[in-house]
Design an enzyme around this catalytic site. Structure first.
Site, PDB file in Angstrom:
ATOM      1  N   GLU A  60       1.376  -0.161  -1.125  1.00 15.62           N
ATOM      2  CA  GLU A  60       0.856  -0.317   0.314  1.00 15.62           C
ATOM      3  C   GLU A  60       1.959  -0.284   1.423  1.00 15.62           C
ATOM      4  O   GLU A  60       1.773  -0.936   2.500  1.00 15.62           O
ATOM      5  CB  GLU A  60      -0.075  -1.699   0.227  1.00 15.62           C
ATOM      6  CG  GLU A  60       0.939  -2.978   0.332  1.00 15.62           C
ATOM      7  CD  GLU A  60       1.188  -3.366  -1.175  1.00 15.62           C
ATOM      8  OE1 GLU A  60       2.022  -4.537  -1.213  1.00 15.62           O
ATOM      9  OE2 GLU A  60       0.964  -2.483  -2.072  1.00 15.62           O
ATOM     10  N   ASP A 112       3.553  -2.574   5.900  1.00  9.86           N
ATOM     11  CA  ASP A 112       3.014  -3.273   4.594  1.00  9.86           C
ATOM     12  C   ASP A 112       1.857  -3.975   5.172  1.00  9.86           C
ATOM     13  O   ASP A 112       1.868  -4.906   5.775  1.00  9.86           O
ATOM     14  CB  ASP A 112       4.173  -3.951   4.027  1.00  9.86           C
ATOM     15  CG  ASP A 112       3.638  -4.721   2.575  1.00  9.86           C
ATOM     16  OD1 ASP A 112       4.128  -3.653   1.705  1.00  9.86           O
ATOM     17  OD2 ASP A 112       3.241  -5.561   2.477  1.00  9.86           O
ATOM     18  N   ILE A 113       0.805  -3.755   4.380  1.00 15.43           N
ATOM     19  CA  ILE A 113      -0.520  -4.302   4.303  1.00 15.43           C
ATOM     20  C   ILE A 113      -0.240  -5.514   3.698  1.00 15.43           C
ATOM     21  O   ILE A 113       0.197  -6.089   2.492  1.00 15.43           O
ATOM     22  CB  ILE A 113      -1.567  -3.713   3.642  1.00 15.43           C
ATOM     23  CG1 ILE A 113      -1.629  -2.220   4.183  1.00 15.43           C
ATOM     24  CG2 ILE A 113      -2.801  -4.367   3.858  1.00 15.43           C
ATOM     25  CD1 ILE A 113      -2.787  -1.256   3.580  1.00 15.43           C
TER      26      ILE A 113
END
Length: 395
Positions: A300, A257-258
Protein backbone atom coordinates in the site's frame (compact mmCIF):
# COMPACT_ATOMS: atom_id res chain seq x y z
CA UNK A 1 -4.87 -21.48 -67.72
CA UNK A 2 -1.46 -20.11 -66.76
CA UNK A 3 -2.87 -16.58 -66.64
CA UNK A 4 -5.70 -17.80 -64.41
CA UNK A 5 -3.32 -19.39 -61.91
CA UNK A 6 -0.99 -16.39 -61.97
CA UNK A 7 -3.89 -14.02 -61.54
CA UNK A 8 -5.23 -15.87 -58.49
CA UNK A 9 -1.88 -16.24 -56.71
CA UNK A 10 -1.75 -12.63 -55.53
CA UNK A 11 -5.29 -12.43 -54.07
CA UNK A 12 -4.87 -15.80 -52.34
CA UNK A 13 -1.63 -14.51 -50.82
CA UNK A 14 -3.41 -11.31 -49.77
CA UNK A 15 -6.22 -13.27 -48.09
CA UNK A 16 -3.63 -15.34 -46.20
CA UNK A 17 -1.96 -12.18 -44.90
CA UNK A 18 -5.36 -10.71 -44.00
CA UNK A 19 -6.03 -13.82 -41.92
CA UNK A 20 -2.59 -13.53 -40.29
CA UNK A 21 -3.17 -9.90 -39.33
CA UNK A 22 -6.61 -10.79 -37.97
CA UNK A 23 -5.10 -13.60 -35.88
CA UNK A 24 -2.39 -11.28 -34.54
CA UNK A 25 -5.00 -8.68 -33.61
CA UNK A 26 -7.17 -11.29 -31.90
CA UNK A 27 -4.45 -13.14 -30.03
CA UNK A 28 -1.97 -10.37 -29.18
CA UNK A 29 -4.54 -7.71 -28.34
CA UNK A 30 -2.72 -5.04 -30.34
CA UNK A 31 -4.28 -1.80 -31.52
CA UNK A 32 -6.85 -1.14 -34.21
CA UNK A 33 -4.10 -0.58 -36.76
CA UNK A 34 -3.62 -4.35 -37.02
CA UNK A 35 -7.32 -4.80 -37.75
CA UNK A 36 -6.98 -2.09 -40.42
CA UNK A 37 -4.07 -4.01 -41.98
CA UNK A 38 -6.23 -7.14 -42.12
CA UNK A 39 -9.15 -5.30 -43.70
CA UNK A 40 -6.81 -3.56 -46.14
CA UNK A 41 -5.37 -6.82 -47.41
CA UNK A 42 -8.84 -8.33 -47.72
CA UNK A 43 -10.03 -5.32 -49.75
CA UNK A 44 -6.94 -5.56 -51.96
CA UNK A 45 -7.61 -9.27 -52.59
CA UNK A 46 -11.22 -8.56 -53.57
CA UNK A 47 -10.12 -5.80 -55.92
CA UNK A 48 -7.64 -8.07 -57.62
CA UNK A 49 -10.28 -10.80 -58.03
CA UNK A 50 -12.63 -8.26 -59.62
CA UNK A 51 -9.92 -7.27 -62.10
CA UNK A 52 -9.13 -10.88 -62.85
CA UNK A 53 -12.63 -12.31 -63.24
CA UNK A 54 -14.92 -9.55 -64.51
CA UNK A 55 -14.80 -8.58 -68.20
CA UNK A 56 -12.25 -5.83 -68.68
CA UNK A 57 -14.18 -4.54 -71.65
CA UNK A 58 -16.82 -3.26 -69.25
CA UNK A 59 -16.02 0.22 -67.94
CA UNK A 60 -17.58 -0.64 -64.58
CA UNK A 61 -14.75 -3.12 -63.93
CA UNK A 62 -12.21 -0.32 -63.66
CA UNK A 63 -14.41 1.69 -61.29
CA UNK A 64 -15.04 -1.30 -59.01
CA UNK A 65 -11.36 -2.15 -59.02
CA UNK A 66 -10.44 1.45 -58.19
CA UNK A 67 -12.91 1.46 -55.29
CA UNK A 68 -11.47 -1.72 -53.75
CA UNK A 69 -7.83 -0.71 -54.29
CA UNK A 70 -8.47 2.78 -52.92
CA UNK A 71 -10.18 1.31 -49.85
CA UNK A 72 -7.21 -1.04 -49.34
CA UNK A 73 -4.76 1.85 -49.65
CA UNK A 74 -6.69 4.03 -47.19
CA UNK A 75 -6.89 1.21 -44.63
CA UNK A 76 -3.16 0.47 -44.84
CA UNK A 77 -2.32 4.17 -44.66
CA UNK A 78 -4.64 4.75 -41.71
CA UNK A 79 -3.15 1.77 -39.89
CA UNK A 80 0.43 2.95 -40.41
CA UNK A 81 -0.40 6.51 -39.34
CA UNK A 82 -2.47 5.38 -36.35
CA UNK A 83 0.40 3.20 -35.15
CA UNK A 84 2.75 6.19 -35.25
CA UNK A 85 0.23 8.56 -33.72
CA UNK A 86 0.12 10.68 -36.88
CA UNK A 87 -2.93 11.99 -38.79
CA UNK A 88 -3.96 9.96 -41.84
CA UNK A 89 -5.65 12.97 -43.53
CA UNK A 90 -8.70 10.95 -44.53
CA UNK A 91 -10.44 13.92 -46.15
CA UNK A 92 -7.44 14.47 -48.40
CA UNK A 93 -7.38 10.78 -49.33
CA UNK A 94 -11.08 10.86 -50.13
CA UNK A 95 -10.55 13.95 -52.26
CA UNK A 96 -7.79 12.19 -54.20
CA UNK A 97 -10.09 9.22 -54.76
CA UNK A 98 -12.87 11.47 -56.10
CA UNK A 99 -10.49 13.30 -58.47
CA UNK A 100 -9.14 9.98 -59.75
CA UNK A 101 -12.69 8.64 -60.22
CA UNK A 102 -13.76 11.71 -62.21
CA UNK A 103 -10.60 11.49 -64.32
CA UNK A 104 -11.27 7.80 -64.92
CA UNK A 105 -14.81 8.62 -66.03
CA UNK A 106 -13.44 11.11 -68.55
CA UNK A 107 -10.88 8.59 -69.85
CA UNK A 108 -13.55 5.91 -70.27
CA UNK A 109 -15.78 8.34 -72.16
CA UNK A 110 -13.03 9.44 -74.54
CA UNK A 111 -11.27 6.20 -75.50
CA UNK A 112 -11.36 2.43 -75.25
CA UNK A 113 -7.62 2.43 -74.53
CA UNK A 114 -6.98 0.98 -71.07
CA UNK A 115 -3.57 2.68 -70.79
CA UNK A 116 -4.80 6.18 -69.78
CA UNK A 117 -7.25 4.61 -67.35
CA UNK A 118 -4.48 2.68 -65.64
CA UNK A 119 -2.16 5.69 -65.49
CA UNK A 120 -4.87 7.87 -63.89
CA UNK A 121 -5.91 5.23 -61.35
CA UNK A 122 -2.35 4.52 -60.31
CA UNK A 123 -1.55 8.23 -60.07
CA UNK A 124 -4.34 8.45 -57.50
CA UNK A 125 -2.80 5.63 -55.46
CA UNK A 126 0.61 7.32 -55.71
CA UNK A 127 -0.79 10.56 -54.31
CA UNK A 128 -2.43 8.68 -51.43
CA UNK A 129 0.82 7.03 -50.42
CA UNK A 130 2.67 10.33 -50.84
CA UNK A 131 0.28 11.92 -48.33
CA UNK A 132 1.03 9.06 -45.92
CA UNK A 133 4.79 9.42 -46.48
CA UNK A 134 4.68 13.15 -45.72
CA UNK A 135 2.56 12.54 -42.61
CA UNK A 136 4.94 9.90 -41.25
CA UNK A 137 8.15 11.67 -42.27
CA UNK A 138 7.91 13.96 -39.22
CA UNK A 139 7.14 11.11 -36.81
CA UNK A 140 10.02 9.97 -34.57
CA UNK A 141 11.60 6.86 -36.06
CA UNK A 142 12.71 4.95 -33.00
CA UNK A 143 13.48 1.62 -34.65
CA UNK A 144 14.34 0.00 -37.94
CA UNK A 145 10.68 -0.99 -38.30
CA UNK A 146 9.56 2.65 -38.39
CA UNK A 147 12.12 3.41 -41.08
CA UNK A 148 11.11 0.32 -43.07
CA UNK A 149 7.45 1.43 -43.11
CA UNK A 150 8.50 4.83 -44.41
CA UNK A 151 10.60 3.18 -47.14
CA UNK A 152 7.67 0.97 -48.16
CA UNK A 153 5.42 4.02 -48.49
CA UNK A 154 8.05 5.73 -50.63
CA UNK A 155 8.41 2.67 -52.88
CA UNK A 156 4.64 2.47 -53.32
CA UNK A 157 4.54 6.14 -54.29
CA UNK A 158 7.30 5.78 -56.89
CA UNK A 159 5.96 2.49 -58.27
CA UNK A 160 2.40 3.73 -58.76
CA UNK A 161 3.64 6.92 -60.38
CA UNK A 162 6.36 5.56 -62.68
CA UNK A 163 5.57 1.94 -63.60
CA UNK A 164 2.18 2.50 -65.32
CA UNK A 165 3.58 5.31 -67.45
CA UNK A 166 6.66 3.38 -68.57
CA UNK A 167 4.74 0.17 -69.25
CA UNK A 168 2.02 1.97 -71.23
CA UNK A 169 4.64 3.82 -73.28
CA UNK A 170 6.46 0.55 -74.03
CA UNK A 171 3.34 -1.37 -75.03
CA UNK A 172 1.35 1.35 -76.72
CA UNK A 173 -2.43 1.24 -76.92
CA UNK A 174 -4.13 -1.47 -74.82
CA UNK A 175 -7.74 -2.19 -75.82
CA UNK A 176 -9.76 -2.60 -72.64
CA UNK A 177 -11.14 -5.98 -73.74
CA UNK A 178 -7.57 -7.30 -74.20
CA UNK A 179 -6.19 -5.93 -70.95
CA UNK A 180 -5.61 -9.32 -69.31
CA UNK A 181 -3.55 -10.48 -72.33
CA UNK A 182 -1.33 -7.42 -72.25
CA UNK A 183 2.27 -7.04 -71.13
CA UNK A 184 1.02 -4.51 -68.57
CA UNK A 185 -1.16 -7.12 -66.85
CA UNK A 186 1.70 -9.64 -66.70
CA UNK A 187 4.04 -7.08 -65.17
CA UNK A 188 1.48 -5.79 -62.68
CA UNK A 189 0.81 -9.36 -61.51
CA UNK A 190 4.45 -9.87 -60.68
CA UNK A 191 4.93 -6.42 -59.15
CA UNK A 192 1.83 -6.67 -56.98
CA UNK A 193 2.87 -10.11 -55.81
CA UNK A 194 6.23 -8.74 -54.65
CA UNK A 195 4.64 -5.65 -53.09
CA UNK A 196 2.04 -7.75 -51.31
CA UNK A 197 4.80 -9.89 -49.83
CA UNK A 198 7.30 -7.23 -48.78
CA UNK A 199 4.65 -4.86 -47.39
CA UNK A 200 3.13 -7.66 -45.34
CA UNK A 201 6.56 -8.67 -44.02
CA UNK A 202 7.27 -5.11 -42.88
CA UNK A 203 3.85 -4.64 -41.29
CA UNK A 204 3.99 -8.04 -39.59
CA UNK A 205 7.43 -7.10 -38.31
CA UNK A 206 5.91 -3.93 -36.88
CA UNK A 207 3.22 -6.01 -35.18
CA UNK A 208 5.82 -8.34 -33.68
CA UNK A 209 7.82 -5.37 -32.40
CA UNK A 210 4.72 -3.73 -30.94
CA UNK A 211 3.80 -7.01 -29.28
CA UNK A 212 7.25 -7.28 -27.69
CA UNK A 213 7.01 -3.69 -26.45
CA UNK A 214 3.56 -4.38 -25.01
CA UNK A 215 4.82 -7.44 -23.12
CA UNK A 216 7.86 -5.53 -21.88
CA UNK A 217 5.74 -2.60 -20.73
CA UNK A 218 3.27 -4.98 -19.13
CA UNK A 219 6.11 -6.44 -17.09
CA UNK A 220 6.86 -2.93 -15.81
CA UNK A 221 3.28 -2.01 -14.93
CA UNK A 222 1.52 -2.79 -11.68
CA UNK A 223 -1.75 -4.44 -12.81
CA UNK A 224 -3.80 -3.11 -9.88
CA UNK A 225 -2.99 0.59 -10.28
CA UNK A 226 -1.54 0.82 -13.82
CA UNK A 227 1.44 2.65 -12.30
CA UNK A 228 5.06 1.54 -12.65
CA UNK A 229 6.03 -1.35 -10.42
CA UNK A 230 9.00 -0.95 -8.09
CA UNK A 231 11.62 -2.24 -10.49
CA UNK A 232 10.49 -0.03 -13.37
CA UNK A 233 10.05 3.00 -11.11
CA UNK A 234 13.52 2.72 -9.61
CA UNK A 235 15.09 2.23 -13.05
CA UNK A 236 13.38 5.35 -14.39
CA UNK A 237 14.27 7.33 -11.26
CA UNK A 238 17.92 6.30 -11.63
CA UNK A 239 17.97 7.71 -15.18
CA UNK A 240 16.26 10.91 -14.07
CA UNK A 241 18.61 11.46 -11.14
CA UNK A 242 21.61 10.87 -13.39
CA UNK A 243 20.36 13.60 -15.71
CA UNK A 244 19.54 15.96 -12.86
CA UNK A 245 23.09 15.59 -11.53
CA UNK A 246 24.37 17.19 -14.74
CA UNK A 247 21.57 19.72 -15.22
CA UNK A 248 21.13 20.76 -11.59
CA UNK A 249 17.43 19.99 -11.75
CA UNK A 250 15.67 20.21 -8.38
CA UNK A 251 13.79 17.01 -7.48
CA UNK A 252 11.98 15.71 -4.41
CA UNK A 253 10.73 12.29 -3.42
CA UNK A 254 7.28 11.74 -1.91
CA UNK A 255 6.38 8.43 -0.25
CA UNK A 256 2.72 7.76 0.57
CA UNK A 257 1.32 4.93 2.66
CA UNK A 258 -2.34 4.14 3.42
CA UNK A 259 -2.98 4.24 7.17
CA UNK A 260 -4.14 1.14 9.07
CA UNK A 261 -4.28 -0.83 5.82
CA UNK A 262 -4.06 -4.20 7.55
CA UNK A 263 -7.31 -3.40 9.35
CA UNK A 264 -8.95 -2.66 6.00
CA UNK A 265 -8.08 -6.15 4.78
CA UNK A 266 -9.04 -7.77 8.09
CA UNK A 267 -12.41 -5.99 8.45
CA UNK A 268 -13.65 -5.67 4.87
CA UNK A 269 -11.59 -8.21 2.97
CA UNK A 270 -8.81 -8.10 0.41
CA UNK A 271 -11.15 -7.00 -2.38
CA UNK A 272 -11.90 -3.80 -0.43
CA UNK A 273 -8.17 -3.38 0.15
CA UNK A 274 -7.48 -3.73 -3.57
CA UNK A 275 -10.11 -1.09 -4.33
CA UNK A 276 -8.44 1.28 -1.85
CA UNK A 277 -5.02 0.72 -3.42
CA UNK A 278 -6.42 1.20 -6.93
CA UNK A 279 -8.22 4.36 -5.81
CA UNK A 280 -5.05 5.74 -4.27
CA UNK A 281 -3.11 5.04 -7.47
CA UNK A 282 -5.74 6.76 -9.61
CA UNK A 283 -5.79 9.80 -7.31
CA UNK A 284 -2.00 10.18 -7.30
CA UNK A 285 -1.84 9.87 -11.10
CA UNK A 286 -4.60 12.44 -11.54
CA UNK A 287 -3.02 14.99 -9.20
CA UNK A 288 0.57 14.58 -10.42
CA UNK A 289 2.06 16.44 -13.35
CA UNK A 290 2.86 14.65 -16.64
CA UNK A 291 6.65 14.79 -16.12
CA UNK A 292 6.55 13.46 -12.53
CA UNK A 293 7.35 9.78 -11.99
CA UNK A 294 4.93 7.54 -10.08
CA UNK A 295 5.17 3.99 -8.89
CA UNK A 296 3.67 1.47 -6.49
CA UNK A 297 6.69 0.27 -4.54
CA UNK A 298 5.00 -1.89 -1.92
CA UNK A 299 1.65 -3.32 -0.88
CA UNK A 300 0.00 0.00 0.00
CA UNK A 301 3.05 2.21 -0.48
CA UNK A 302 3.54 4.64 -3.37
CA UNK A 303 6.41 6.85 -4.51
CA UNK A 304 6.37 10.06 -6.54
CA UNK A 305 9.52 11.70 -7.87
CA UNK A 306 8.44 15.33 -8.17
CA UNK A 307 10.58 17.07 -10.76
CA UNK A 308 11.56 20.75 -10.81
CA UNK A 309 10.26 21.05 -7.28
CA UNK A 310 11.81 21.63 -3.85
CA UNK A 311 10.77 20.03 -0.60
CA UNK A 312 8.34 22.75 0.47
CA UNK A 313 6.43 22.71 -2.82
CA UNK A 314 6.46 18.91 -2.91
CA UNK A 315 5.01 18.89 0.62
CA UNK A 316 2.19 21.16 -0.52
CA UNK A 317 1.44 18.77 -3.41
CA UNK A 318 1.47 15.84 -0.97
CA UNK A 319 -0.91 17.72 1.34
CA UNK A 320 -3.41 18.23 -1.47
CA UNK A 321 -3.19 14.51 -2.21
CA UNK A 322 -3.65 13.68 1.47
CA UNK A 323 -6.79 15.78 1.75
CA UNK A 324 -8.22 14.44 -1.51
CA UNK A 325 -7.68 10.84 -0.43
CA UNK A 326 -9.32 11.50 2.94
CA UNK A 327 -12.40 12.76 1.08
CA UNK A 328 -12.54 9.71 -1.18
CA UNK A 329 -15.25 7.10 -0.66
CA UNK A 330 -15.10 3.36 -1.20
CA UNK A 331 -18.49 1.58 -1.45
CA UNK A 332 -16.85 -1.71 -0.49
CA UNK A 333 -16.02 -0.22 2.91
CA UNK A 334 -18.99 2.08 3.45
CA UNK A 335 -20.08 5.59 2.52
CA UNK A 336 -19.49 6.93 6.03
CA UNK A 337 -16.01 5.49 6.51
CA UNK A 338 -12.99 7.29 5.08
CA UNK A 339 -9.41 6.20 4.74
CA UNK A 340 -6.35 8.33 5.31
CA UNK A 341 -2.72 8.25 4.23
CA UNK A 342 0.57 9.47 5.61
CA UNK A 343 3.33 11.08 3.54
CA UNK A 344 7.07 11.53 3.82
CA UNK A 345 8.85 14.13 1.68
CA UNK A 346 12.55 14.73 1.06
CA UNK A 347 14.42 16.91 -1.42
CA UNK A 348 17.44 15.46 -3.10
CA UNK A 349 20.75 16.82 -1.94
CA UNK A 350 23.56 17.44 -4.46
CA UNK A 351 24.97 14.13 -5.69
CA UNK A 352 22.73 12.10 -3.38
CA UNK A 353 21.93 8.54 -4.46
CA UNK A 354 18.39 7.25 -4.81
CA UNK A 355 18.87 4.83 -1.92
CA UNK A 356 19.88 7.65 0.42
CA UNK A 357 17.06 9.90 -0.81
CA UNK A 358 14.56 7.08 -0.33
CA UNK A 359 15.86 6.41 3.18
CA UNK A 360 15.33 10.03 4.23
CA UNK A 361 11.83 10.18 2.72
CA UNK A 362 10.99 6.82 4.28
CA UNK A 363 12.19 8.04 7.69
CA UNK A 364 9.92 11.08 7.29
CA UNK A 365 7.03 8.73 6.47
CA UNK A 366 7.64 6.71 9.64
CA UNK A 367 7.73 9.97 11.61
CA UNK A 368 4.32 10.83 10.13
CA UNK A 369 3.02 7.43 11.23
CA UNK A 370 4.43 7.82 14.74
CA UNK A 371 3.07 11.35 15.09
CA UNK A 372 -0.53 10.36 14.54
CA UNK A 373 -0.89 9.45 10.84
CA UNK A 374 -2.89 11.36 8.22
CA UNK A 375 -0.12 13.94 8.08
CA UNK A 376 3.06 14.88 6.26
CA UNK A 377 6.61 14.95 7.56
CA UNK A 378 9.51 16.55 5.74
CA UNK A 379 12.97 15.05 5.74
CA UNK A 380 14.73 18.33 6.44
CA UNK A 381 12.67 19.60 9.36
CA UNK A 382 9.93 18.68 11.83
CA UNK A 383 6.41 18.69 10.49
CA UNK A 384 4.45 21.94 10.45
CA UNK A 385 0.73 21.62 11.24
CA UNK A 386 -1.19 21.38 8.00
CA UNK A 387 -4.60 22.71 6.94
CA UNK A 388 -6.92 20.47 8.89
CA UNK A 389 -4.47 19.94 11.77
CA UNK A 390 -3.97 23.70 12.23
CA UNK A 391 -7.71 24.33 12.29
CA UNK A 392 -8.18 21.53 14.79
CA UNK A 393 -5.37 22.94 17.00
CA UNK A 394 -6.84 26.44 16.89
CA UNK A 395 -10.22 25.10 17.94
Amino acid sequence: MREQILGLTTPIMAFVFAALFLAVWWRAGLGRQVLAFAAGYAAFALGFIVTHLLPTGAAATFFVTQAFYSLASVLLIWGACHRAGRPAHLRTLFGIYCIAAVSLLAAVSISDDAGPRLVLINAGYAMMFLVAFVSLADAPRRTLVDTAILIVLALHTVDFMVRPVLTSMAEGAIPAAEYRESLYYTIINMVLMLKTLNTAIVLLGACVYDGIVKVREGANIDPLTSLCNRRAFEAEVARTLSQSTHTGEQVSLVIADIDHFKQVNDLWGHQAGDKAIAGMGTLLARMSRPHDLLGRVGGEEFCILVRHCGEADAAQLADRMRLAFARSTFPEIGDHISLTASFGVAERRPGESYDRLFSRADAALYAAKNNGRNRIERGSQPAVPLCEDACRAAA
